[in-house]
Write an enzyme that holds these catalytic residues in place. Structure first.
Site, PDB file in Angstrom:
ATOM      1  N   LYS B  78     -19.672  19.501  27.875  1.00 47.67           N
ATOM      2  CA  LYS B  78     -18.874  18.611  27.091  1.00 47.67           C
ATOM      3  C   LYS B  78     -19.769  17.376  26.501  1.00 47.67           C
ATOM      4  O   LYS B  78     -20.677  17.075  27.341  1.00 47.67           O
ATOM      5  CB  LYS B  78     -17.730  18.288  27.882  1.00 47.67           C
ATOM      6  CG  LYS B  78     -16.580  17.508  27.164  1.00 47.67           C
ATOM      7  CD  LYS B  78     -15.383  17.157  28.071  1.00 47.67           C
ATOM      8  CE  LYS B  78     -14.439  16.448  27.432  1.00 47.67           C
ATOM      9  NZ  LYS B  78     -13.227  16.382  28.137  1.00 47.67           N
ATOM     10  N   SER B 153      -8.672  17.540  26.502  1.00 48.85           N
ATOM     11  CA  SER B 153      -9.833  17.178  25.514  1.00 48.85           C
ATOM     12  C   SER B 153     -11.151  18.004  25.574  1.00 48.85           C
ATOM     13  O   SER B 153     -11.953  17.889  24.803  1.00 48.85           O
ATOM     14  CB  SER B 153     -10.152  15.837  25.977  1.00 48.85           C
ATOM     15  OG  SER B 153     -10.954  15.648  27.163  1.00 48.85           O
ATOM     16  N   SER B 177      -7.660  17.591  31.137  1.00 50.21           N
ATOM     17  CA  SER B 177      -8.360  17.812  30.037  1.00 50.21           C
ATOM     18  C   SER B 177      -9.496  19.311  30.304  1.00 50.21           C
ATOM     19  O   SER B 177      -9.909  19.663  29.370  1.00 50.21           O
ATOM     20  CB  SER B 177      -9.466  16.808  29.685  1.00 50.21           C
ATOM     21  OG  SER B 177      -8.551  15.837  28.729  1.00 50.21           O
TER      22      SER B 177
END
Lengths: 96, 484
Positions: B78, B153, B177
Site C-alpha cells: 500500500k 482504503s 481498511s
C-alpha cells in the site's frame, strides 16, 4: 448545538490552515452539521465516571537509551525540501 | 492454473529444485500486472528494474542454505508504506513527488525474508475512505466486476492479490481498511492486534487505531506473511515486546470444541439478506466441524461508528498538521508570506475527504467541543472495549460479516453515506478495542464475494488463523478466481 454557521466552519478551517472556496464552505457546513447530529448519539450513553480511553495499547513508557545513531545526512534530508539554499530550508520572509 | 495459485511451500520447493527461478516468478508477476492493470488500475508505481535486480541476486543466493521464509515471492505495498527505492505518495497530490529516505520497518523485514517488492498500490488519500475512490490519481476497479469499487482504503492491495498480480500484499487498517476490501475482493485480510506489527515508516492517519496487516489469497499464506513482519521495534513506541508464536503451527484444521460467539448486533437490520445467509451457512459449517456457536451481545457496538468517526478525525487533524509545504511535500507557488505557504499548500494539495476530516477533527478538539465530543468518544471507546473483554471471557472467537453488503458500484457510497456508517458498524469496534480480526471469503452474491469476519482476543492471532484455516479447508470459496 446541532447546526453550524458557515462562519464557524470557516473558523475551524482557518485553525487547521485551510482556505475553503464558497462551495466547500457550504458543503462542509452541511456535512459537519449532519455529522455532529450523528455524533450526538453518544449523549444517550451513561458516561458519568467512565474513564476515557486515549489508547488501548498495553505498552507503558517505552524507553530506550538516548544515544546518537547514524541517520540521514543533511544533503539527503534536503532532497524532499521544496526550496533550499546553502543547506538550509528556504521560506518567504517572516518579518517585513 | 497460474503460478500464484500454488501454495507457498510448493513455490519454495520449485525454486529450491531449480524448476523455477526467482526471475521467472517476478517476471510472471510483471507480466500479469501489464496484462491486467490497464483495466484494474491497482498500481500507482512499479519497480520493475529493481525487482528484477533483486530477483537476480536471490537466484545467485539460491545455492546457500540460508533462505528467507518468503524467498522470491513478489509482494505489493500500500502506498502509505515508506520505500527508499520507490516514491511513496499516500495517493495524494501532497506527496506526489515524495521520495522516502528510508524504509518502513516492515519493508526491512520483508527484505530480510527475501520477498521481492514489485510496486506500490493505490489507496484512498492518506487511507481516509472505504472505496479507494478518494485516491488523487486513479480509480481502482474490483476484479470481480469492473463497475464496482474494490473497497478501501487498501483497495489496490486487495485488488492486486485477487487478480493474481502479486503473490500477496500489505495494507493498513484503521477502521476496516484491510478487512473490508479483502471481503469485497474475495481474499484473506488480517488486521493484527494493535502493537503487534511496527508502524515505523508508515504514514499516520489515526495513531491510536492504525495497524499494518496482511492480504493474501489463503489463510496459510497470511500466516507466513504475518510471521515475517511481526515483532518489537524500538522505533515504534507502541510495538509490544512478546514471545512471537509460530502462526503456521496453529493451522491444525481442528476446531472441535472451539467456542464461537455470534454478536447479534452484527446480524441486525442494515446487513443484506445474502450476507446474513452466507454468514449463517458458515456458522453451520463450523458447527459441523465440532465448534459451538452461541449468540452474544456487544451492547455498545452501535455507538462504535460515532466514537470512531470523532476519534479518527481528531487524530487525523493532528497527523495531517505535519504537511505544511516547508520540509517535504507539495509547496504552493502562490505565496507572499509564510502563512500563505501553509494555507495555500494545504488547500491546493489535500483532497476533499482529507479536508473534511481535518475540519471535523479540528471541531471535535476545539475548546468547548472537546468535552462534548472528543472525550465522550473516548469514554464510549472504553465501554466498547469492555464489551469485547467480557465476550472473550466466554468465547474463543467472535464471528460475523465483514461488510453489510458486497462491493458497491462506483459513486454509490457517496450518494448514500448511510451505507458507509453501516459498514463502519462491523469493523470499527474492533479497531477501537485493539483486537485482531481476519476477513475470509464465505460466499458470493451476484458474482461478488462476501466476507466472513473472525475476531480474536488481543495477541491471539493463532486462534483466528486456526478457525479461518479450518473453514477454508472445509469450503471452496477461496478457490474461485475472477476472470480478467
Amino acid at each position: 448545538m446541532s447546526r453550524l454557521t458557515e462562519e464557524q466552519t470557516q473558523k475551524f478551517a482557518e485553525a487547521a490552515r485551510l482556505k475553503l472556496t464558497d462551495a466547500e464552505t457550504k458543503q462542509y457546513t452541511e456535512q459537519l452539521g449532519k455529522w455532529i447530529e450523528y455524533a450526538e448519539n453518544l449523549n444517550e450513553l451513561p458516561l458519568e465516571g467512565v474513564e476515557p480511553a486515549a489508547s488501548v495499547s498495553s505498552v507503558k513508557n517505552a524507553l530506550r537509551e538516548d544515544k546518537v545513531k547514524p541517520w540521514i545526512e543533511r544533503d539527503e534530508a534536503l532532497q524532499n525540501v521544496p526550496e533550499h539554499k546553502d543547506g538550509l530550508i528556504k521560506v518567504p520572509a517572516i518579518l517585513e | 492454473m497460474t503460478l500464484f495459485h500454488h501454495r507457498l511451500q510448493e513455490i519454495q520447493d520449485m525454486l529450491h529444485k531449480k524448476e523455477l527461478s526467482v526471475q521467472d516468478v517476478v517476471e510472471h508477476s510483471m507480466k500479469r500486472i501489464k496484462e491486467t492493470d490497464g483495466k484494474l488500475e491497482a498500481f500507482v508505481a512499479l519497480n520493475e528494474e529493481k525487482a528484477l535486480e533483486t530477483a537476480k541476486r536471490l537466484d545467485e543466493q539460491n545455492e546457500s542454505a540460508e533462505k528467507g521464509a518468503l524467498f522470491g515471492l513478489p509482494i505489493g505495498l500500500k502506498d502509505n508504506i515508506l520505500t527508499k527505492d520507490m516514491p511513496t505518495t499516500c495517493s495524494s497530490k501532497m506527496l506526489e513527488n515524495f521520495q522516502p529516505l528510508y524504509n518502513a520497518t516492515v519493508v526491512e523485514k520483508l527484505d530480510e525474508a527475501d520477498a521481492v517488492v514489485v510496486g506500490k498500490l493505490n489507496m484512498d488519500e492518506f487511507a481516509m475512505g472505504s472505496t479507494t475512490e478518494h485516491s488523487a490519481f486513479q480509480k481502482t476497479k474490483n476484479p470481480w466486476n469492473l463497475n464496482c469499487v474494490p473497497g478501501g482504503s487498501s483497495g489496490g492491495s486487495a485488488a492486486a492479490v485477487a487478480a493474481g498480480q502479486v503473490y500477496f500484499s500489505l495494507g493498513t487498517d484503521t477502521g476496516g481498511s484491510i478487512r473490508q476490501p479483502a471481503a469485497f475482493c474475495g481474499v484473506v485480510g488480517l488486521k493484527p492486534t494493535y502493537g503487534l506489527v511496527s508502524r515505523f515508516g508508515v504514514a499516520a492517519f489515526a495513531s491510536s487505531l492504525d495497524t499494518v496487516g496482511t492480504i493474501t489469497k489463503s489463510v496459510e499464506d497470511n500466516a507466513y506473511l504475518l510471521q515475517a513482519i511481526v515483532g518489537e521495534d524500538k522505533l515504534d513506541a507502541t510495538s509490544v515486546q512478546m514471545d512471537i508464536p509460530n502462526y503456521i503451527n496453529s493451522l491444525s484444521g481442528d476446531v472441535k470444541g472451539l467456542k464461537i460467539g455470534v454478536p447479534k448486533e452484527f446480524l441486525s437490520e442494515g446487513v443484506d439478506e445474502a450476507v446474513k445467509a452466507s454468514v449463517k451457512e458458515a456458522l453451520k459449517t463450523f458447527e459441523k466441524m465440532g465448534a459451538v456457536c452461541e449468540e452474544v451481545s456487544l451492547p455498545h457496538s452501535s455507538y462504535a461508528a460515532a466514537s470512531y468517526s470523532i476519534i479518527s478525525a481528531a487524530e487525523a487533524s493532528a497527523s495531517m498538521a505535519r504537511f505544511d509545504g516547508i520540509r517535504y511535500g507539495y509547496r504552493t507557488e502562490n505565496a507572499d508570506n509564510l502563512q500563505d505557504v501553509y494555507v495555500n499548500s494545504r488547500s491546493e494539495a489535500f483532497g476533499d475527504e482529507v479536508k473534511r476530516r481535518i475540519i471535523f477533527g479540528t471541531f471535535a478538539l476545539s475548546s468547548g467541543n472537546y468535552e462534548a465530543y472528543f472525550k465522550k468518544a473516548q469514554q464510549a471507546r472504553t465501554l466498547i472495549k469492555q464489551d469485547f473483554d467480557s465476550a472473550f471471557e466466554n468465547y474463543d472467537v467472535l464471528i460475523g460479516p465483514t461488510a453489510p453488503s458486497t462491493a458497491y458500484r462506483f459513486g454509490e457510497a457517496s450518494e448514500d453515506p448511510a451505507k458507509l456508517y453501516i459498514g463502519d458498524l462491523l469493523t470499527t469496534p474492533v479497531n477501537l478495542a485493539g483486537n485482531p480480526a481476519i476477513s475470509i471469503p464465505c460466499g458470493f452474491s451476484n458474482g461478488l464475494p462476501i466476507g466472513l469476519q473472525i475476531i480474536g482476543k488481543p495477541f491471539d492471532e493463532q486462534t483466528i488463523f486456526r478457525a479461518a484455516h479450518a473453514f477454508e479447508q472445509a469450503t471452496a470459496f477461496h478457490k474461485e478466481k475472477p476472470e480478467l
